[in-house]
Design an enzyme around this catalytic site. Structure first.
Site, mmCIF file in Angstrom:
data_model
loop_
_atom_site.group_PDB
_atom_site.id
_atom_site.type_symbol
_atom_site.label_atom_id
_atom_site.label_comp_id
_atom_site.label_asym_id
_atom_site.label_seq_id
_atom_site.Cartn_x
_atom_site.Cartn_y
_atom_site.Cartn_z
ATOM 1 N N ARG A 64 32.158 25.477 63.939
ATOM 2 C CA ARG A 64 33.073 26.638 64.034
ATOM 3 C C ARG A 64 32.812 27.633 64.868
ATOM 4 O O ARG A 64 33.131 28.922 64.679
ATOM 5 C CB ARG A 64 33.135 27.110 62.442
ATOM 6 C CG ARG A 64 33.888 26.233 61.546
ATOM 7 C CD ARG A 64 35.247 26.171 61.789
ATOM 8 N NE ARG A 64 36.041 25.405 60.908
ATOM 9 C CZ ARG A 64 37.250 24.937 60.851
ATOM 10 N NH1 ARG A 64 37.973 24.827 62.082
ATOM 11 N NH2 ARG A 64 38.147 24.275 59.891
ATOM 12 N N ASP A 102 29.346 19.391 73.327
ATOM 13 C CA ASP A 102 30.609 19.112 72.245
ATOM 14 C C ASP A 102 30.438 18.208 71.402
ATOM 15 O O ASP A 102 29.848 17.241 71.658
ATOM 16 C CB ASP A 102 31.862 19.402 72.909
ATOM 17 C CG ASP A 102 33.032 19.451 72.312
ATOM 18 O OD1 ASP A 102 33.133 20.219 71.139
ATOM 19 O OD2 ASP A 102 33.990 18.991 72.382
ATOM 20 N N LYS A 103 31.240 18.167 70.359
ATOM 21 C CA LYS A 103 31.229 16.966 69.324
ATOM 22 C C LYS A 103 32.621 15.978 69.687
ATOM 23 O O LYS A 103 32.329 14.831 70.126
ATOM 24 C CB LYS A 103 31.380 17.094 67.914
ATOM 25 C CG LYS A 103 31.289 16.260 67.004
ATOM 26 C CD LYS A 103 31.365 16.421 65.655
ATOM 27 C CE LYS A 103 32.834 17.035 65.247
ATOM 28 N NZ LYS A 103 33.720 15.624 65.385
ATOM 29 N N ASP A 156 35.484 23.975 76.244
ATOM 30 C CA ASP A 156 34.016 23.859 76.566
ATOM 31 C C ASP A 156 33.888 24.230 77.913
ATOM 32 O O ASP A 156 32.628 24.106 78.498
ATOM 33 C CB ASP A 156 33.689 22.274 76.625
ATOM 34 C CG ASP A 156 33.888 21.631 75.313
ATOM 35 O OD1 ASP A 156 33.336 22.247 74.304
ATOM 36 O OD2 ASP A 156 34.477 20.400 75.386
ATOM 37 N N LYS A 170 29.831 29.502 72.553
ATOM 38 C CA LYS A 170 29.147 28.307 73.104
ATOM 39 C C LYS A 170 28.365 28.927 74.470
ATOM 40 O O LYS A 170 27.511 28.759 74.599
ATOM 41 C CB LYS A 170 29.965 27.486 73.325
ATOM 42 C CG LYS A 170 30.808 26.491 72.475
ATOM 43 C CD LYS A 170 31.687 25.400 72.764
ATOM 44 C CE LYS A 170 32.311 24.630 71.387
ATOM 45 N NZ LYS A 170 32.966 23.598 72.147
ATOM 46 N N LYS A 173 41.445 13.192 45.162
ATOM 47 C CA LYS A 173 40.280 12.894 45.936
ATOM 48 C C LYS A 173 39.641 14.042 46.517
ATOM 49 O O LYS A 173 40.310 15.128 46.959
ATOM 50 C CB LYS A 173 40.943 12.045 47.181
ATOM 51 C CG LYS A 173 41.987 12.676 48.259
ATOM 52 C CD LYS A 173 42.711 11.868 49.094
ATOM 53 C CE LYS A 173 43.364 13.026 50.088
ATOM 54 N NZ LYS A 173 44.060 11.998 51.166
#
Length: 1225
Positions: A794, A393-394, A824, A800, A561
């Protein structure tokens, strides 16, 4: 895991009625109780025994025990098998019970959480497990959502509420949910809520987190329902005092539990190999028994006939054939020690020891959270030494989920870099003196910035700098939370937006308050109120956000921005020079892994804005194509802007993440990142942790919206990787899938070795859904395996798990999944090894994992040290164990040819019983627990040492047969040498030595000495424990032998100890010791010579590292791996990443999320009294004489002065545009 105790038929649709349990219970919907445990008090014993006897070895030993209970064929006592079998079953049962008890406690902790349920016209507390479908429950701020709810009403205007979904998708961004207008009017009126009897018809339980379809029927109206009104279990209510929700799905039917997957029984590859070997050994045992049984039948029919007078057959034996049949089973019992049950006892003990080493490792202890490493299972340790793929995972795993304002570029100058007195740039760290913001009473104390020059230019009043921070304080959707203590707390929809507003706050531009029409900012101590005319909201296609405001002087301004790619093309031509310099700055920021945004502004006039607002209002009222029309209107005014600069935010990685990934890559371990984050964010982190580099040949982005699009993109990527001339013309590409079906693992491995250069692939969740379809998954796997880095963004929790399962099934590779959130859990359970990080997203991943620790960097020590050692030790243990037991057992086979195949044992029965339990158990346990080939530091410094485990080189079928061959050779030597020597040998008194008991003592003594010396040769790391166990076991053998063969025990148990005096009478003969010495030399010397020649002629990887280690010690200590930032060499890459989402701008301008403005204004008016003159105080402070400065302040001044001398920026030779990442929705 059994999530529901009842077996219910599958649902086609769900119907329920609010506040009507009797109506809802007839559908037998699942209750909110979850159950992840496997056993209960009644089912534990039968279920656990059934599971244990599914192991081939346990069933094999049970079969032998039954045979030993038959007197006609049993030549060994039954207790030699039943005692160790019961011991193994008991130890395993206790371990399983303790693991399941932990799961019971975890379940009870969740099930017993308190929830407020509307029952009998009043809100009362109920346990989570007692919540039912159709109940209305009340949630309060910062509470976890107990079940999947339909939001009815909330404390916020218009039925809004805010949730954090980190447990579901790993994102800490706030998300808005809104109740239907018809139900939001219920408010917190208990009477109205109790009378609510709406009926909901919706989809059945499923695992789709981002979709929901249903309808609410109430008071004759039918209203559609979608995901925007759903609160899912696992979410946390934020910034909302209270809300009420209707339970639609409970317990195992919730989307969180539907994505959790089922608990799978995990076994190591060595376990699976052992089952195969046990079957082979049993077949070998049957062959030996058949040979000896046939020999008995032949011997009885030819020779035994003459011995019938004094050696008659038993009454049940009536022929030589039947005698041979019984002898076959007798030899099956005698020879069963080739696989003794003590092997499995020893394996469990060794694994337990390895688990404790992991738990006790101080180098894997995370002091900040007081989190030690923990092995939550004891059966998978050696599998840690064979990992080929890591799925990570991040958010919270690679990153800390903390955004910091790191650098910025304003008016062609970079701020945030720090230089020493010699003008050399140095890394920002805690040892440097940060900028002092203490004069700003509204500054955030946790904000750190080390370039003092930026505050100086703010103090000097440079207009571009003021405009820069003014934009940051105005162009956002941040809300203010009024804290009771009077503090200032921002609530941002994304952490990077919060970091930008906090930076402006510390540099004097403090976002003070907002209403639907105004924004109040305290600029350098003076409160300014801007009228908000429009918010041009952010989305993934626009990649920018703008606001149009009118200041107190009446001037209109647009502040924008966004990504550099969209801002640069909308700039006024006069900004060309500044744009070129800023682009270089952005590229420099991107190479450092920073997330960048460009800032621009535009002066507007009243007439233009008035006409534009009319067009905006018309576009907003469009019934069809509303989003496209709004984008067109937005684009009209976002033109001819003036560039102000750029920001660089660091998504802080956990400590040593790049170094860890580099070490794992050197060990040939491939890392795939599977994250729920946006594509730009995931790619940015890929560059930050050096998974992606600018030196890569190409980064492929797969974003197709259909199966055909994804197929074409994958095939294009494959052509680019393999080269257009390498097989494409021969139909190789289009026949790849057909070949992969035959052997996908072999095919992809062959292709991997043919790749030149480094490639990466990035794929979003929608494209991945198509790539994982049956006819495309092998092509996706092939391309992914050809790449050095794979990033899937995403993705849902189920996707996963599907990716992990694909690699497991088709690559036949050992996989590891690591994560820290509930999203996860599914992949953690699917992989061979699951690792949970004790992070900020709850404990779901930890509870589902096999191993857990506090930081990603500990993974390299878990694998390269503990995993490699565990694999090495287990392999050496198994090789030695099979060797010694074949050497011990096959003596009976050779002896059968000299005893008339009578199933007579060579050894004393007590020696057979004690050989594996007492004489040889502790030395092999010591080797299996403590042995190591190199130190832990060398294991970390030489990741290549990890590869033998991946290739399964240390214990496989070939190594097994080598051990068996050595055991057979040893058995031949230790039997035939003494047998041949004793044929005509004489004692000192002239009597013969060739009796059975003397032969038994000599053979057993030779065996003990030979296997002990072999243990010494196999031991690579000597400790005091190894010495004590090896030589102590030899001493124990002699002590027990002399004790058991004494007259004392014989007088007490004459039938059990029949070798009276044999030890003393045999071992006092010099000829016996000469035979023992000769036997030992013949057994050991060839092995020593073979290993010496092998190490010299064909050294293993470990041998080469040992040689390198000795050379290194003579020179210097080993150097540790140090990674430096890899700076770009020519190409330009965008570092744009912004975790913002569409929708908040419309909420702000509509006023739906505004509860009232008095409290926030009062808060800042109080703070302003003490901070109105902070800017003037800073100016006075800047004129403080040097004599009054502290040494630290002087050091800070030195850094500031030196930082004004920027090194020149070399012109870029190649300014071609880098990869443009297509957005994902």
């Amino acid at each position: 895991m059994n999530l529901c105790e009842e077996n219910r038929p599958p649902e086609e649709e769900r119907r329920l009625r609010a506040n009507d349990r009797e109506y809802n219970e007839k559908f037998q919907y699942a209750h909110n109780r979850i159950k992840t445990s496997k056993y209960n008090v009644v089912s534990f014993l039968p279920v656990n025994l059934f599971e244990q006897f599914q192991r081939v070895a346990n069933a094999y030993f049970l079969f032998l025990l039954i045979l030993q209970l038959i007197p006609q064929i049993s030549s060994l006592s039954w207790f030699t098998t039943i005692v160790p079998l019961v011991l193994v079953l008991t130890i395993t049962a206790v371990k399983d019970a303790s693991d399941d008890l932990f799961r019971h406690r975890s379940d009870n902790q969740v099930n017993n959480r308190q929830s407020q349920v509307l029952i009998n016209n009043k809100v009362q507390k109920e346990k989570w497990m007692n919540v039912r479908v159709g109940d209305i429950i009340k949630m309060e701020d910062n509470q976890f959502v107990a079940a999947d709810l339909l939001l009815l009403s909330s404390s916020e205007p218009h039925g809004l509420c805010y949730i954090e979904t980190a447990e579901l998708d790993g994102e800490t961004n706030l998300k808005a949910r809104q109740a239907l207008p018809i139900t939001s009017e219920l408010g917190d009126n208990i009477c109205l809520l109790a009378q609510f009897n709406g009926e909901v018809v919706c989809e059945p339980p499923n695992n789709k987190l981002d979709r929901f379809a249903g309808s609410l029927h109430w008071n004759g109206d039918s209203l559609p329902l979608d995901n925007e009104s759903m609160l899912l279990r696992g979410c946390v209510l934020r910034n909302t005092d209270w809300c009420f929700g209707l339970v639609l799905f409970a317990g195992p039917d919730t989307k969180l539990m539907q994505n959790s997957g089922r608990t799978k029984f995990k076994r190591t590859s060595i376990d699976r190999l052992m089952n195969t070997l046990v079957l082979w050994i049993f077949g070998f045992l049957v062959c030996m028994g058949s040979i000896l049984g046939l020999g008995n039948a032949v011997w009885e029919s030819i020779t035994g006939y003459y011995f019938q007078v004094y050696m008659p057959w038993e009454r049940s034996v009536d022929s030589a054939v039947f005698s041979g049949f019984l002898t076959f089973w007798s030899y099956v019992i005698i020879l069963n020690t080739v696989v003794p049950i003590s092997l499995y006892v020893s394996v469990e003990v060794i694994r337990l020891g390895h688990s404790y080493f992991i738990n006790w490792d101080r180098k894997m202890y995370y002091a900040k959270r007081d989190t030690p490493a923990e092995a939550r299972t004891t059966t998978l340790n050696e599998e840690l030494g064979q990992i080929e793929y890591i799925f990570s995972d991040k958010t919270g795993t690679l990153t800390q989920n903390i955004m910091t304002f790191n650098k910025c570029s304003i008016n062609c100058r970079i701020y945030g870099e720090v230089f020493d007195v010699n003008g050399h740039k140095i890394e920002s760290n805690e040892k440097l003196v940060p900028v002092d913001f203490s004069t700003n009473l509204l500054a955030d104390a946790g904000f750190l910035f080390y370039d003092h020059s930026l505050l100086e230019v703010v103090r000097r009043g440079e207009r571009p700098v003021h405009e820069f921070f003014r934009l940051l304080s105005l162009c956002h959707t941040v809300m203010i939370e009024d804290k009771a203590k009077g503090g200032l707390q921002y609530q941002a929809q994304s952490p990077d937006e919060g970091a930008l507003v906090t930076a402006a706050r510390n540099f004097g531009f403090v976002f003070q308050a907002r209403t639907p029409e105004t924004i109040s900012v305290q600029e350098l101590g003076e409160t300014c109120t801007y009228r908000l005319l429009a918010i041009l909201d952010f989305n993934n296609y626009r990649k920018r956000m703008s606001v149009i405001v009118r200041n107190a002087e009446g001037k209109l301004k647009l502040y924008c921005k966004g990504a550099d790619s969209v801002i640069f093309e909308r700039l006024h031509p006069c900004c060309q020079h500044m744009m070129n310099i800023t682009a270089d700055h952005l590229s420099e920021f991107a190479t450092e892994g920073l997330r960048t945004l460009c800032l621009a502004s535009r002066d507007l006039d009243d007439d233009m804005v008035s006409e534009w607002l009319l067009r905006l209002r018309k576009a907003g009222m469009a019934l069809e194509g509303r989003e496209a029309e709004l984008a067109t209107v937005y684009n009209e005014i976002e033109q001819d802007m003036i560039l102000l600069g750029a920001t660089a935010i660091e998504d802080k990685l956990q400590e040593a993440v790049p170094e860890t990934i580099a070490k794992l890559a050197m060990a040939n371990i491939k890392l795939w990142v599977l994250t729920g984050d946006k594509q730009e964010t995931a790619v940015n982190i890929g560059y930050s942790c050096n998974m992606l580099t600018d030196d890569m040949s190409e980064v492929f982005v797969v974003s197709g919206s259909s199966v055909q699009d994804v197929r074409e993109e994958l095939r294009h990527a494959k052509l680019r990787i393999l080269g257009c001339g390498k097989g494409a013309g021969n139909g190789f590409l289009y026949t790849a899938t057909k070949d992969l079906v035959k052997d996908p693992g072999m095919m992809t491995t062959m292709l991997e070795h043919s790749v030149e250069g480094e490639y990466a692939i990035v794929i979003n969740g929608h494209s991945l859904a198509h790539a994982l379809e049956a006819d495309l998954e092998l092509e996706f796997l092939e391309v992914a395996c050809l790449c050095k880095a794979v990033i899937c963004c995403r993705v849902t929790p189920l996707q996963k798990a599907q990716v992990v399962e694909l690699v497991k099934t088709c690559k036949k590779a050992v996989t590891l999944a690591i994560g820290d959130g509930a999203n996860d859990v599914s992949m953690i359970k699917t992989s061979h090894i699951g690792v949970g990080i004790s992070g900020q997203e709850g404990m779901q991943a930890v509870l589902a994992s096999d191993y857990t620790f506090g930081q990603f960097r500990f993974l390299q020590r878990l694998l390269l040290v503990h995993g490699r050692w565990s694999y090495l030790r287990m392999c050496k243990f198994l090789c030695y164990f099979f060797y010694k037991n074949f050497a011990f057992t096959l003596v009976h086979f050779w002896f059968g040819f000299f005893c008339g195949f009578s199933a007579q044992t060579v050894y004393d029965q007590w020696f057979i019983t004690l050989f594996n339990i007492c004489y040889t158990s502790l030395p092999v346990l010591a080797m299996g627990v403590f042995d190591q080939d190199v130190s832990d530091q060398w294991s970390m410094d030489c990741p290549k040492l990890y590869e033998p485990g991946q290739l399964n080189l240390l214990f496989n079928k070939r190594e097994f047969f080598i051990c068996i061959a050595q055991g057979i050779y040893t058995s031949i030597v230790i039997f035939f040498v003494p047998y041949a020597a004793f044929v005509e040998a004489m004692r000192d008194d002239g009597t013969g030595l060739s009796d059975h008991q003397s032969l038994a003592v000599t053979v057993s003594t030779s065996l003990i000495i030979v296997v002990s010396l072999q243990m010494g040769l196999d031991t690579g790391y000597w400790t005091a424990i190894n010495h004590f166990f090896i030589w102590g076991s030899v001493a124990v053998y002699f002590a027990i032998m002399f004790a058991m063969y004494s007259a004392g025990l014989y007088s007490i148990f004459p039938s059990q100890f029949q070798f009276i005096g044999t030890a003393r009478n045999t071992l006092n003969q010099p000829a016996v010791w000469l035979v023992i010495f000769l036997t030992t030399v013949i057994c050991v010397v060839p092995i020593v010579a073979f290993r010496f020649l092998k190490a010299e002629l064909r050294p293993s990887l470990t041998d080469r590292e040992h040689y390198a280690m000795r050379r290194q010690r003579r020179k210097q200590k080993p150097q540790t791996l140090r990674l430096h930032r890899v700076h770009r060499t020519g190409s330009r890459r965008s570092g744009y990443a912004f975790a913002h989402q569409e929708g908040f701008g419309e909420l702000i301008t509509s006023g739906k999320n505004m509860r009232g403005f008095h409290s926030a204004s009062a808060l800042f008016s109080r703070a302003a009294q003490g901070s109105a003159s902070w800017f003037e105080a800073l100016g006075k402070r800047g004129r403080t004489p040097d004599a009054t400065k502290t040494p630290e302040a002087k050091a800070g001044q030195t850094l500031t002065e030196s930082s004004t001398l920027e090194p020149p920026i070399p012109p870029e030779e190649d300014e071609q545009e880098g990869i443009v990442y297509s957005p994902s929705v």
